[in-house]
Enzyme design. Structure first.
Site, PDB file in Angstrom:
ATOM      1  N   SER B  12       0.856  -1.180   0.000  1.00  0.00           N
ATOM      2  CA  SER B  12       0.000   0.000   0.000  1.00  0.00           C
ATOM      3  C   SER B  12       0.900   1.242   0.000  1.00  0.00           C
ATOM      4  O   SER B  12       1.692   1.413  -0.921  1.00  0.00           O
ATOM      5  CB  SER B  12      -0.936  -0.058   1.210  1.00  0.00           C
ATOM      6  OG  SER B  12      -1.823   1.013   1.202  1.00  0.00           O
ATOM      7  N   HIS B  39      -2.671  -0.934  -3.294  1.00  0.00           N
ATOM      8  CA  HIS B  39      -3.677   0.128  -3.149  1.00  0.00           C
ATOM      9  C   HIS B  39      -3.102   1.402  -3.751  1.00  0.00           C
ATOM     10  O   HIS B  39      -2.032   1.841  -3.334  1.00  0.00           O
ATOM     11  CB  HIS B  39      -3.985   0.417  -1.674  1.00  0.00           C
ATOM     12  CG  HIS B  39      -4.361  -0.791  -0.883  1.00  0.00           C
ATOM     13  ND1 HIS B  39      -4.152  -0.888   0.466  1.00  0.00           N
ATOM     14  CD2 HIS B  39      -4.949  -1.955  -1.241  1.00  0.00           C
ATOM     15  CE1 HIS B  39      -4.585  -2.047   0.923  1.00  0.00           C
ATOM     16  NE2 HIS B  39      -5.078  -2.721  -0.107  1.00  0.00           N
ATOM     17  N   ASP B 132      -4.381  -4.500   5.825  1.00  0.00           N
ATOM     18  CA  ASP B 132      -4.817  -5.424   4.776  1.00  0.00           C
ATOM     19  C   ASP B 132      -3.665  -6.382   4.464  1.00  0.00           C
ATOM     20  O   ASP B 132      -2.508  -5.983   4.462  1.00  0.00           O
ATOM     21  CB  ASP B 132      -5.210  -4.616   3.524  1.00  0.00           C
ATOM     22  CG  ASP B 132      -5.855  -5.478   2.455  1.00  0.00           C
ATOM     23  OD1 ASP B 132      -6.333  -6.588   2.777  1.00  0.00           O
ATOM     24  OD2 ASP B 132      -5.891  -5.032   1.288  1.00  0.00           O
TER      25      ASP B 132
END
Lengths: 279, 189
Positions: B12, B39, B132
């Site tokens: 991310s 992401h 995540d």
């Protein structure tokens, strides 16, 4: 074989034999995730417990269907798609005295209202009829109400402008506390009803079908069957709009469709690149 | 030692820089699919794909719905969809609710890839400012896959690797510049 995979097969059989819903051609990975989510939602100890309740508990199946079709959408999602419908598809639709549009898998109805607004602004709404279908009755009820959480709707005004809307989205809803309610006049030519793409047949002659991000949950076999259903429902020259990342290259039935805008997944029966229909 | 069949990578915040550091070190002969969930917050992953393709030793493409997870190719999850691997090693997408506040979610990619490849899978968790991927890493290790976590001390954002280590532990925890070599070693015959 993994125990959970066996339980999922039994779940699919129970839905089929007891309730007549066929999930056997749903893509396994997302189906498994949704069934696992159902276990959590209903505080069950295992999928087998869900299976047992499915067989014995009156009314439980409706709640399972609700959980199995988790509809996540927004108004004017992918604004460029709506703008292109308006610029490239609507001028053709305008040549018909009556326009039939099928929104297949309408879920909570955000796209139905988006489309209704665009048709209204293009001066085509009065002669349009939108058939908005889903196999989930609870979702259809929400779609018909047209009430959404304000927090969900935060980006929708921007989407609407990017889609080429000519007013302000707030002209079409009333805001109250944490919710917005879409103007019910927008649904005066909309019919919401239950239709299951897996088992139900052609019901209208459509000029445009929107079915975005629904076939992504289907195996190639079911995707192909459904595209055949769409092809048979559309008039010659009729339009089909899918989700922007959907891939129909593996479907023989897709041969009847040509590109209007490939990147946006807008197709036309007999459009450029289409091959002769084999019905 | 068992030869691994696929690599999944999650990252991310700081992910672009980390990927630009790892991907050029991969051996061009790696005969396994490499699948990335990063992401980006952007509506279009094309820019990320182009940036990565400039540096990588293998072709970088956006993962295509229904297409097979081709070996020797780096597949990047599209924006706004969960990317999943089906049991037949083809990709599928979903617009189900966000998982761990993300879509695409690393957990979703890791869990479905673990279902498909079992102990043939290597999962790599890199820099990121949220957790995540941690649950996905648990699934990968439970299936017998190899979990490789970036040493949090070398991560631009350490929340993600720390969450992964806490939830699942790891088979290796390496500084960024040692990750490519480890992947080559695990995958080349």
């Amino acid at each position: 074989m993994d125990v959970e995979d066996i339980e999922i097969q039994l779940f699919v059989r129970a839905m089929q034999l007891r309730h007549g819903y066929d999930f056997s051609e749903y893509a396994p990975a997302s189906l498994k995730r949704r069934v696992q989510q159902l276990v959590r939602t209903h505080d069950a100890s295992s999928i087998s417990e869900l299976n047992s309740r499915l067989l014995h508990e009156e009314g439980f199946v409706a709640r399972v269907i609700e959980g199995l079709s988790v509809p996540v959408s927004e108004m004017f999602r992918d604004p460029l798609v709506f703008r292109t419908l308006r610029d490239k598809v609507f001028p053709v639709l305008a040549s018909y005295p009556e326009i039939n549009i099928w929104q297949a898998g309408c879920a909570h109805g955000q796209e139905v209202y988006s489309l209704a607004i665009l048709l209204e602004e293009a001066g085509l709404y009065e002669r349009s009829r939108i058939y908005a279908t889903d196999f989930n009755d609870a979702a259809l009820a929400i779609a018909a109400d047209g009430i959404y959480a304000t927090r969900e709707a935060r980006d929708w005004s921007r989407n609407y402008i990017e889609a080429g809307g000519s007013h302000s989205l707030s002209d079409y809803y009333s805001a109250r506390y944490d919710f917005i309610k879409l103007d019910q006049r927008l649904r005066r030519n909309v019919t919401f009803f239950n239709h299951n793409l897996v088992t139900d047949e052609v019901f209208c002659e459509a000029h445009l079908i929107l079915c975005r991000n629904v076939l992504i949950y289907f195996t190639n076999t079911l995707q192909d069957r459904t595209l055949g259903l769409f092809r048979d429902s559309l008039v010659r020259g009729g339009f089909l709009c899918l989700g922007t990342r959907e891939n129909i290259d593996f479907s023989p039935a897709a041969a009847g469709f040509g590109d209007v805008d490939h990147a946006l997944r807008i197709y036309q029966v007999g459009g450029p690149g289409a091959r002769a229909l084999s019905r | 030692m068992k030869k691994r069949q696929a690599i999944v990578i999650g990252c991310s915040a700081g992910g672009l820089t980390a990927l630009q550091s790892v991907l050029p070190g991969l051996d061009a002969r790696l005969g396994v699919p490499i699948i990335i969930c990063c992401h980006t917050g952007s509506a279009d992953v094309t820019i990320l794909v182009d940036l990565l393709d400039r540096h990588a030793s293998l072709p970088v493409v956006e993962a295509s719905e229904r297409a097979p997870a081709d070996p020797g190719v780096i597949h990047v999850a599209p924006s706004g969809y969960h990317l999943m691997v089906e049991p037949n090693f083809h990709f599928s997408l979903s617009v189900d609710a966000k998982v761990a506040y993300a879509r695409p979610s690393i957990d979703v990619l890791f869990e479905t890839a673990a279902d498909a490849w079992h102990d043939g899978l290597i999962a790599v968790l890199l820099t990121g400012a949220n957790s995540d991927g941690a649950q996905g890493l648990v699934a990968v290790r439970r299936a017998g896959g190899f979990a490789l976590v970036q040493d949090p001390l070398t991560a631009e954002a350490d929340v993600m690797p720390l969450a992964g280590l806490e939830a699942a532990g790891a088979d290796a925890c390496l500084p960024l510049d040692a990750i490519a070599a480890k992947l080559n070693e695990l995958c080349l015959p």
